[in-house]
Write an enzyme that holds these catalytic residues in place. Structure first.
Site, PDB file in Angstrom:
ATOM      1  N   PHE A 138       0.801  -1.024   0.285  1.00  0.00           N
ATOM      2  CA  PHE A 138      -0.230  -0.119  -0.246  1.00  0.00           C
ATOM      3  C   PHE A 138       0.989   0.821  -0.238  1.00  0.00           C
ATOM      4  CE2 PHE A 138      -2.189   3.512   1.670  1.00  0.00           C
ATOM      5  CZ  PHE A 138      -3.391   3.382   1.363  1.00  0.00           C
ATOM      6  N   ASP A 223       9.111   2.750   1.750  1.00  0.00           N
ATOM      7  CA  ASP A 223       8.248   3.639   2.085  1.00  0.00           C
ATOM      8  C   ASP A 223       8.151   3.935   3.820  1.00  0.00           C
ATOM      9  OD1 ASP A 223       5.396   4.725   3.223  1.00  0.00           O
ATOM     10  OD2 ASP A 223       5.019   4.392   1.231  1.00  0.00           O
ATOM     11  N   LYS A 252       2.069  10.742   7.260  1.00  0.00           N
ATOM     12  CA  LYS A 252       1.477  10.462   8.083  1.00  0.00           C
ATOM     13  C   LYS A 252       1.950  11.307   9.890  1.00  0.00           C
ATOM     14  CE  LYS A 252      -1.226   6.888   6.768  1.00  0.00           C
ATOM     15  NZ  LYS A 252      -0.740   6.076   5.660  1.00  0.00           N
TER      16      LYS A 252
HETATM   17  C1  LIG Z   1      -0.794   5.877   4.376  1.00  0.00           C
HETATM   18  C2  LIG Z   1       0.499   5.800   3.492  1.00  0.00           C
HETATM   19  C3  LIG Z   1       0.697   6.196   2.342  1.00  0.00           C
HETATM   20  C4  LIG Z   1      -0.020   7.397   1.757  1.00  0.00           C
HETATM   21  O1  LIG Z   1       0.020   8.278   2.556  1.00  0.00           O
HETATM   22  P1  LIG Z   1      -1.265   9.536   2.629  1.00  0.00           P
HETATM   23  O2  LIG Z   1      -0.907  10.184   2.921  1.00  0.00           O
HETATM   24  O3  LIG Z   1      -3.239   8.152   2.664  1.00  0.00           O
HETATM   25  O4  LIG Z   1      -0.852   9.771   1.168  1.00  0.00           O
HETATM   26  C5  LIG Z   1       1.775   5.217   1.717  1.00  0.00           C
HETATM   27  N1  LIG Z   1       2.179   4.493   1.994  1.00  0.00           N
HETATM   28  C6  LIG Z   1       1.784   3.964   3.025  1.00  0.00           C
HETATM   29  C7  LIG Z   1       2.979   2.958   3.862  1.00  0.00           C
HETATM   30  C8  LIG Z   1       0.904   4.206   3.670  1.00  0.00           C
HETATM   31  O5  LIG Z   1       0.609   3.581   4.689  1.00  0.00           O
END
Ligand SMILES: *Cc1c(COP(=O)(O)O)cnc(C)c1O
Length: 405
Positions: A138, A223, A252
């Site tokens: 994700f 990520d 986040k």
């Molecule tokens: C939540 C998330 C994203 C996307 O972040 P948004 O602020 O919702 O665009 C990307 N990578 C990971 C691993 C995430 O958990």
């Protein structure tokens, strides 16, 4: 039904399915709904609220900076952005950082950097760069990102998608080595897969990936939008494997639970591919975001939230593992990033979450089968003890689904 829920149903796009609770206030690890009912937040807005709700220092940084200067675009320098960039580079050991707002934007930034690096530095022929991703990933919701999702619903109806991505099983080092070609620019990976259901890869996986990437001149891009900033018990989840990635994505929690703030960080050799006009964002790096992020990092370090997450996470995970319930198929995690997998033959994770909410614990199911426990890192041991007792009671009271047979 609650009038706010009715109004949202009437005027909102239906791209979410929230629990039927209307929240009106938050403080620390607690939330309150419109009827005054109090909840323990075990969800932290998908880790965006790692510092808890309305952390006094963060709210102070926000309001003071908002009164001084909030948004000017990157057409000018400010007295906040440089301090933010210096601080986060020092903390992560990366050379340079490019600020964006949401996680998805920072992932897009990483993909653009990796492609351009492949052409300018690695010598991949024009428009041939490949990026390897993992099944179950994700990384956000843009067209390019959902294009390489293995989740059917995320893609369905949104094609055509950009080419140049291929995916391999998560946790499989041999698959990575086999997938690399001379045109491979980067391997994009989550150190622990969050939205897939808190999937912890085999020990040493990331270290092996780093070794293979280095051997083949492929960028390792981690990520850490969800796993970063203390969530898994280290500042970065990569550190569990002693890995320093070539590219790092944060988001986040970086915004202190108050604003969207994200970053792509990398070595000089990678980041230098960007020249003025190549990439940008109107709000990215604004002084309000920078001021809040600086204070968020200060709080993270001064309140030792990463080691707090390690200690309390291990404590809570060990307790959860003592639960013997027919509903539980697996309990796993690292730090305060824990997934409880529900046996779908016995109950849906949604039902468990609804029952937990009724008893004052807010979580959210991921992928129909996993209940996530990822509270703000400022949580106290007593709150975890209470959560454990409540989870135990809720599971004990639930009746297994009766199969239609
Ligand atoms: C939540 C998330 C994203 C996307 O972040 P948004 O602020 O919702 O665009 C990307 N990578 C990971 C691993 C995430 O958990």
């Amino acid at each position: 039904m609650n009038s706010m829920i009715v109004l949202e149903e009437m005027h909102g796009a239906r791209n979410y399915h929230p629990l039927p609770i209307v929240l009106v206030r938050g403080e620390g690890v607690y939330l309150w709904d419109d009827e005054g009912k109090n909840y323990l937040d075990m969800m932290s807005a998908y880790s965006a609220v790692s510092f808890g709700h309305a952390h006094p220092r963060l709210v102070k940084a926000l309001t003071e900076q908002a009164q001084r200067l909030a948004v000017v675009s990157r057409a000018y320098h400010t007295d906040q952005l440089p301090l933010f960039l210096e601080k986060i580079c020092r903390l992560t050991g990366q050379d340079r950082a490019l600020p964006m707002n949401t996680g998805a934007e920072a992932v897009e930034t990483a993909l653009k950097a990796a492609r351009k690096w492949a052409y300018k530095t690695k010598g991949v022929p024009r428009d041939r760069a490949e990026i390897i991703t993992c099944q179950g990933n994700f990384h956000g919701r843009t067209i390019a990102i959902v294009g390489f999702s293995s989740e059917k619903q995320y893609r369905d109806g949104f094609g055509p998608f950009p080419a140049g991505f291929n995916s391999i099983p998560y946790g499989d080092v041999a698959a990575l080595e086999a997938a690399i070609t001379p045109s491979t620019a980067a391997f994009l990976v989550e150190p622990i897969q969050g939205e897939a259901g808190i999937i912890v890869p085999p020990k040493g996986y990331l270290a092996e990936c780093a070794r293979i990437c280095q051997q083949h001149n492929v960028l390792l891009i981690c990520d850490e939008v969800q796993t970063g900033l203390g969530r898994t018990g280290k500042l970065l989840a990569c550190e569990h494997d002693g890995v320093k990635p070539d590219g790092l994505i944060l988001g986040k929690a970086l915004g202190g639970g108050l604003l969207p703030v994200s970053l792509f960080l990398a070595r000089n050799e990678v980041m230098r591919v960007f020249t003025p006009g190549d990439h940008g964002s109107t709000f990215g790096g604004n002084p309000l975001a920078a001021a809040v992020a600086i204070e968020a990092i200060n709080v993270l370090v001064e309140e030792k939230l990463a080691s707090r997450s390690a200690v309390l996470g291990e404590y809570f995970l060990r307790k959860l593992k003592t639960l013997s319930s027919p509903f539980i198929r697996d309990i796993r995690g690292q730090g305060l990033f824990i997934g409880m997998e529900i046996d779908p033959a016995k109950a849906s994770a949604r039902t468990v979450c609804e029952q937990l909410a009724r008893h004052g614990i807010l979580s959210k199911e991921t992928h129909e089968t996993v209940v996530r426990f990822a509270p703000p890192l400022v949580i106290e041991r007593e709150d975890l003890d209470w959560a454990f007792t409540t989870i135990k009671e809720v599971l004990a009271k639930m009746k297994p689904l009766v199969s239609a047979a």
